[in-house]
Write a protein that holds these residues in place. Sequence first.
Motif, short mmCIF file in Angstrom:
data_model
loop_
_atom_site.label_atom_id
_atom_site.label_comp_id
_atom_site.label_asym_id
_atom_site.label_seq_id
_atom_site.Cartn_x
_atom_site.Cartn_y
_atom_site.Cartn_z
N ALA A 216 0.26 5.30 0.63
CA ALA A 216 -0.63 6.43 0.89
C ALA A 216 0.15 7.52 1.62
CB ALA A 216 -1.81 5.97 1.76
N ALA B 137 -4.12 -5.99 8.18
CA ALA B 137 -4.15 -4.62 7.65
C ALA B 137 -5.30 -3.79 8.22
CB ALA B 137 -4.25 -4.67 6.13
N GLU B 138 -6.46 -4.44 8.44
CA GLU B 138 -7.61 -3.66 8.87
C GLU B 138 -7.42 -3.12 10.29
OE1 GLU B 138 -12.27 -4.36 9.38
OE2 GLU B 138 -11.36 -5.39 7.66
N TRP C 114 -2.39 1.59 20.42
CA TRP C 114 -2.47 1.92 18.99
C TRP C 114 -1.13 1.65 18.32
CZ3 TRP C 114 -5.28 7.04 20.36
CH2 TRP C 114 -6.67 6.87 20.24
N ILE D 271 -0.23 -0.89 15.27
CA ILE D 271 0.30 -0.44 13.97
C ILE D 271 1.59 -1.19 13.62
CG2 ILE D 271 1.30 1.56 12.74
CD1 ILE D 271 -0.67 3.30 14.48
N SER E 138 -4.68 -2.55 11.74
CA SER E 138 -3.64 -1.54 11.71
C SER E 138 -4.21 -0.20 11.19
CB SER E 138 -2.49 -2.06 10.86
OG SER E 138 -1.72 -1.03 10.38
N GLU E 139 -5.07 -0.26 10.18
CA GLU E 139 -5.70 0.97 9.66
C GLU E 139 -6.56 1.65 10.73
OE1 GLU E 139 -5.34 2.98 7.02
OE2 GLU E 139 -3.68 1.58 6.78
N GLN E 140 -7.31 0.82 11.47
CA GLN E 140 -8.15 1.36 12.55
C GLN E 140 -7.29 2.07 13.60
OE1 GLN E 140 -11.31 1.41 11.20
NE2 GLN E 140 -11.71 1.48 13.42
N LYS F 299 -4.36 3.34 13.15
CA LYS F 299 -3.80 4.58 12.58
C LYS F 299 -4.83 5.70 12.64
CE LYS F 299 -0.32 3.08 9.34
NZ LYS F 299 -0.12 2.60 8.01
N LYS F 300 -6.07 5.34 12.33
CA LYS F 300 -7.14 6.34 12.38
C LYS F 300 -7.24 6.91 13.80
CE LYS F 300 -10.68 5.51 9.16
NZ LYS F 300 -11.82 4.68 8.85
N HIS G 137 0.84 -1.20 0.00
CA HIS G 137 0.00 0.00 0.00
C HIS G 137 0.87 1.25 0.00
CE1 HIS G 137 -3.13 -2.81 0.79
NE2 HIS G 137 -2.50 -3.24 1.86
N ARG H 29 1.18 10.83 3.23
CA ARG H 29 0.38 11.96 3.74
C ARG H 29 1.07 13.26 3.34
NH1 ARG H 29 -3.30 11.36 8.11
NH2 ARG H 29 -2.95 13.57 8.45
#
Length: 422
Positions: free
Chosen positions: A93, A191-192, A180, A184, A194-196, A198-199, A91, A95
Amino acid sequence: MAEETGTLAERPEQPLPPVRDWPAGELSATEFEPVLAELMREGPLTRIRLPYGEGWAWLATRYDDVKMITNDPRFSRREASVRQVTRLAPHFAPRPGALAWADQPDHNRLRNAVSAAYTVSAVKRLRPRAQEMVDALVDGMVADGPPADLVERVLEPFPINVVCEVMGVPVDERQKLHDWTREIISTAGGAEASEQAKKGLFGWIGEAVRDRRDSESESECENDSNGDHVDVLSLLGGAVRRGELGLEEAISVAGPLQIGGEAVTNNSGQMFYLLLTRPDLLERFRDDPASRPAGIEELLRHIPHRAAVGLPRIATQDVDIHGTLVSAGDAVYVSYLAANRDPDVFPDPDRIDFDRDAGAHVSFGNGPHFCTGAVFSRMQIELLIDTLLERLPGLRLAVPADQVPFRQRTMIRGPVALPVTW
Ligand code: HEM
């Protein structure tokens, strides 16, 4: 040595080296990546294709070339952030506002906002507090008795705790941030999850920076001259209030700094693995504490910190390196790991030699993107080595070396667990 010419457009077409596929292979413990060793033999400049992204990229492996490319504004990080350059990560992305993807003058502006927290003097002030933190973790491990997983008990929580201190995370919020961060960096949750995480983390950072922007006075957060209050979130809050940074930029700067402790966990994990599997090195450190500073630099040089290569750059002009034309628009990677094994700079480079001068290594990078956390990381590594070797003179692996599990299919390499006894 890299050189420049002004008349590349007039040069006759030259054959390009073949594109080498660089798959993400299984790597054992601290072995040097075999594909990278081959690429180093094939030339100063080769072409590679990694598992994700598009096309191919140049790879520079020689020390002088790596130093030239990383310090030359003709190679742009910003340009690389808006393209799908061939890469190791599935991935991509980036920032906007992240230090790693900024060029000058933005890069200086973003980096200056937090640099006061990572200076030699700021890190020196932090050291006694960091010593208390590592002591408390070792106390807990000793109280529970052997065997123990050194990663779980010390090498992972210590950097996260120290990072929270530097960032200025309030004590009662640290557990949440710790959870968190663990999510991460862990490879277990997928992955999911880890995304949560990160959010959650980025949302929390945004709120914290906003609070500090609104609530703190200039004098509290502007500089470190009063000697105690120089946390990153306050520095960023002040910079946003003064209009030097946007809020989104502040979040992009803070995120990697909050997660950055992962690098220390894995790097020191590799370091302890090497020490605990090489009695000669461990004995030297134990018997001769004065050898530790140079020994740590040599271990930093030797450790294969990451898999494959880090972040690419894009040539914004034609550049001639050793008579090979790197054209404007070409993607270029450097390998700091390979540069650290350049025999012209580090003779017999695969040997760990505490008596060599390894200080010129590029394990923390080079040029404007040199690791923000270098002084901070060295302080943590020194405390870990001194404290663990002194408090646990019998420290040794609790399992055979080949049973220490290492992270696989990961960017940053290191042991998943380090079972020890004492
Ligand atoms: C960049 C290594 C620990 C924050 C880098 C780079 C390397 C590196 C090789 C890239 C240079 C480039 O892009 O050309 C390491 C190693 C560490 C470590 C080996 C531990 C032993 C840390 C820690 C933090 C941190 C603890 C934060 C608290 C960063 C940041 C960048 C960076 C923010 C991007 C800097 C920029 O692009 O301006 N690091 N690092 N690192 N590191 Fe570290």
